[in-house]
Design a protein around this motif. Structure first.
Motif, PDB file in Angstrom:
ATOM      1  N   SER A  68      47.868  -1.399 -11.282  1.00  0.00           N
ATOM      2  CA  SER A  68      46.877  -2.471 -11.804  1.00  0.00           C
ATOM      3  C   SER A  68      46.657  -3.251 -10.610  1.00  0.00           C
ATOM      4  O   SER A  68      47.359  -3.239  -9.688  1.00  0.00           O
ATOM      5  CB  SER A  68      47.440  -3.051 -13.012  1.00  0.00           C
ATOM      6  N   ASP A  69      45.780  -4.250 -10.849  1.00  0.00           N
ATOM      7  CA  ASP A  69      45.640  -5.449  -9.702  1.00  0.00           C
ATOM      8  C   ASP A  69      46.735  -6.293  -9.620  1.00  0.00           C
ATOM      9  O   ASP A  69      46.868  -7.193  -8.899  1.00  0.00           O
ATOM     10  CB  ASP A  69      44.532  -6.309  -9.784  1.00  0.00           C
ATOM     11  N   LYS A  70      47.496  -6.058 -10.933  1.00  0.00           N
ATOM     12  CA  LYS A  70      48.723  -7.225 -11.159  1.00  0.00           C
ATOM     13  C   LYS A  70      50.196  -6.497 -10.756  1.00  0.00           C
ATOM     14  O   LYS A  70      51.190  -7.423 -10.481  1.00  0.00           O
ATOM     15  CB  LYS A  70      48.924  -7.390 -12.528  1.00  0.00           C
ATOM     16  N   ALA A  71      50.157  -5.104 -10.557  1.00  0.00           N
ATOM     17  CA  ALA A  71      51.484  -4.496 -10.365  1.00  0.00           C
ATOM     18  C   ALA A  71      51.525  -3.214  -9.431  1.00  0.00           C
ATOM     19  O   ALA A  71      50.554  -2.687  -9.568  1.00  0.00           O
ATOM     20  CB  ALA A  71      52.192  -4.192 -11.856  1.00  0.00           C
ATOM     21  N   ALA A  72      52.812  -2.917  -9.055  1.00  0.00           N
ATOM     22  CA  ALA A  72      52.755  -1.623  -8.192  1.00  0.00           C
ATOM     23  C   ALA A  72      53.916  -0.963  -8.763  1.00  0.00           C
ATOM     24  O   ALA A  72      54.797  -1.425  -9.376  1.00  0.00           O
ATOM     25  CB  ALA A  72      52.903  -1.754  -6.937  1.00  0.00           C
ATOM     26  N   ARG A  73      53.955   0.301  -8.636  1.00  0.00           N
ATOM     27  CA  ARG A  73      55.023   1.318  -9.041  1.00  0.00           C
ATOM     28  C   ARG A  73      55.787   1.913  -7.722  1.00  0.00           C
ATOM     29  O   ARG A  73      54.737   2.188  -7.057  1.00  0.00           O
ATOM     30  CB  ARG A  73      54.881   2.288  -9.956  1.00  0.00           C
ATOM     31  N   GLY A  74      56.880   1.754  -7.591  1.00  0.00           N
ATOM     32  CA  GLY A  74      57.409   2.041  -6.176  1.00  0.00           C
ATOM     33  C   GLY A  74      58.252   3.497  -6.707  1.00  0.00           C
ATOM     34  O   GLY A  74      58.948   3.992  -7.678  1.00  0.00           O
ATOM     35  N   PHE A  75      58.155   4.630  -5.702  1.00  0.00           N
ATOM     36  CA  PHE A  75      58.742   5.985  -5.826  1.00  0.00           C
ATOM     37  C   PHE A  75      59.082   6.551  -4.465  1.00  0.00           C
ATOM     38  O   PHE A  75      58.569   5.956  -3.549  1.00  0.00           O
ATOM     39  CB  PHE A  75      57.854   6.926  -6.566  1.00  0.00           C
ATOM     40  N   CYS A  76      60.081   7.405  -4.530  1.00  0.00           N
ATOM     41  CA  CYS A  76      60.237   8.383  -3.096  1.00  0.00           C
ATOM     42  C   CYS A  76      58.996   9.113  -2.902  1.00  0.00           C
ATOM     43  O   CYS A  76      58.647  10.030  -3.540  1.00  0.00           O
ATOM     44  CB  CYS A  76      61.668   9.051  -3.394  1.00  0.00           C
ATOM     45  N   ARG A  77      58.481   8.943  -1.705  1.00  0.00           N
ATOM     46  CA  ARG A  77      57.281   9.924  -1.269  1.00  0.00           C
ATOM     47  C   ARG A  77      57.935  11.298  -0.984  1.00  0.00           C
ATOM     48  O   ARG A  77      56.899  12.126  -0.953  1.00  0.00           O
ATOM     49  CB  ARG A  77      56.414   9.190  -0.280  1.00  0.00           C
ATOM     50  N   ASP A  78      59.146  11.633  -0.779  1.00  0.00           N
ATOM     51  CA  ASP A  78      59.704  12.753  -0.777  1.00  0.00           C
ATOM     52  C   ASP A  78      59.875  13.565  -1.994  1.00  0.00           C
ATOM     53  O   ASP A  78      59.534  14.768  -1.999  1.00  0.00           O
ATOM     54  CB  ASP A  78      60.843  12.940   0.208  1.00  0.00           C
ATOM     55  N   CYS A  79      60.788  13.107  -2.855  1.00  0.00           N
ATOM     56  CA  CYS A  79      60.907  13.945  -3.980  1.00  0.00           C
ATOM     57  C   CYS A  79      60.241  13.270  -5.126  1.00  0.00           C
ATOM     58  O   CYS A  79      60.403  14.049  -6.305  1.00  0.00           O
ATOM     59  CB  CYS A  79      62.443  13.830  -4.354  1.00  0.00           C
ATOM     60  N   GLY A  80      59.676  12.203  -5.244  1.00  0.00           N
ATOM     61  CA  GLY A  80      58.794  11.473  -6.305  1.00  0.00           C
ATOM     62  C   GLY A  80      59.638  10.767  -7.371  1.00  0.00           C
ATOM     63  O   GLY A  80      59.208  10.416  -8.250  1.00  0.00           O
ATOM     64  N   THR A  81      60.939  10.664  -7.165  1.00  0.00           N
ATOM     65  CA  THR A  81      61.722   9.905  -8.124  1.00  0.00           C
ATOM     66  C   THR A  81      61.246   8.326  -8.303  1.00  0.00           C
ATOM     67  O   THR A  81      60.878   7.539  -7.320  1.00  0.00           O
ATOM     68  CB  THR A  81      63.185   9.533  -7.561  1.00  0.00           C
ATOM     69  N   PRO A  82      60.828   8.046  -9.561  1.00  0.00           N
ATOM     70  CA  PRO A  82      60.534   6.529  -9.833  1.00  0.00           C
ATOM     71  C   PRO A  82      61.374   5.703  -9.577  1.00  0.00           C
ATOM     72  O   PRO A  82      62.585   5.905  -9.773  1.00  0.00           O
ATOM     73  CB  PRO A  82      59.915   6.519 -11.300  1.00  0.00           C
ATOM     74  N   LEU A  83      61.179   4.526  -8.784  1.00  0.00           N
ATOM     75  CA  LEU A  83      62.270   3.455  -8.265  1.00  0.00           C
ATOM     76  C   LEU A  83      62.045   2.074  -8.816  1.00  0.00           C
ATOM     77  O   LEU A  83      63.010   1.399  -8.865  1.00  0.00           O
ATOM     78  CB  LEU A  83      62.398   3.600  -6.672  1.00  0.00           C
ATOM     79  N   LEU A  84      60.714   1.704  -8.958  1.00  0.00           N
ATOM     80  CA  LEU A  84      60.689   0.261  -9.429  1.00  0.00           C
ATOM     81  C   LEU A  84      59.356   0.085 -10.004  1.00  0.00           C
ATOM     82  O   LEU A  84      58.306   0.659  -9.791  1.00  0.00           O
ATOM     83  CB  LEU A  84      60.791  -0.803  -8.108  1.00  0.00           C
TER      84      LEU A  84
END
Length: 160
Positions: A68-84
């Motif tokens: 959204s304009d208020k938040a981001a989701r972080g993940f590993c670009r190699d394996c796709g694991t959701p991190l944050l």
């Protein structure tokens, strides 16, 4: 929110992204909202708040997607694991509890996003069928022998 001083590490499945925290907040939770369901690819996501000054990325850094304009989701670009989950205006970020080396150290205390909660999780009457070794005995040896998953501890380099 209380700050809890601790030492904990974690990271993604392939080991390309690792982190270390020196504190967490008493906010360990499960979120059932539809956005978290999509981000986790699951029925809900488990998260815990970490003060921004208490996290160090020790190997690599997560890729991000602005959900959204208020938040981001972080993940590993190699394996796709959701991190944050990062709500930009907050003084903390939320790390996925399952990405910690010892996720049992941070049991969820509360549930959010109940508008998206699937009715089957109101009461979870699922029987336990046993360990992976019991239920997948014919496959577990081959999986273990070819395992590419990063171990649940820091390593000087990866892959070894």
């Amino acid at each position: 929110m209380d700050r809890i001083e601790t030492e904990a590490s974690g990271g993604c499945q392939c080991g390309a992204v690792r982190y270390h925290v020196t504190a967490v907040l008493d906010t360990s939770h499960i979120c059932h909202c539809r956005m978290c369901q999509k981000a986790a690819g699951n029925f809900f996501i488990a998260l815990i708040g970490v003060p921004r000054d208490a996290i160090t990325w020790t190997r690599g850094e997560p890729a991000t997607f602005n959900s959204s304009d208020k938040a981001a989701r972080g993940f590993c670009r190699d394996c796709g694991t959701p991190l944050l989950y990062d709500y930009f205006e907050s003084k903390h970020i939320n790390l996925t509890t399952g990405s910690f080396d010892d996720p049992s150290a941070f049991p969820p205390q509360v549930q959010f996003g109940l508008e998206g909660q699937l009715s089957l999780f109101e009461d979870l009457p699922i029987k336990a069928e046993g360990t992976t070794e019991e239920t997948m005995a014919a496959y577990v040896g081959a999986i273990r022998a070819s395992n590419h998953q990063h171990p649940d501890h820091d390593t000087a380099r990866w892959p070894e």
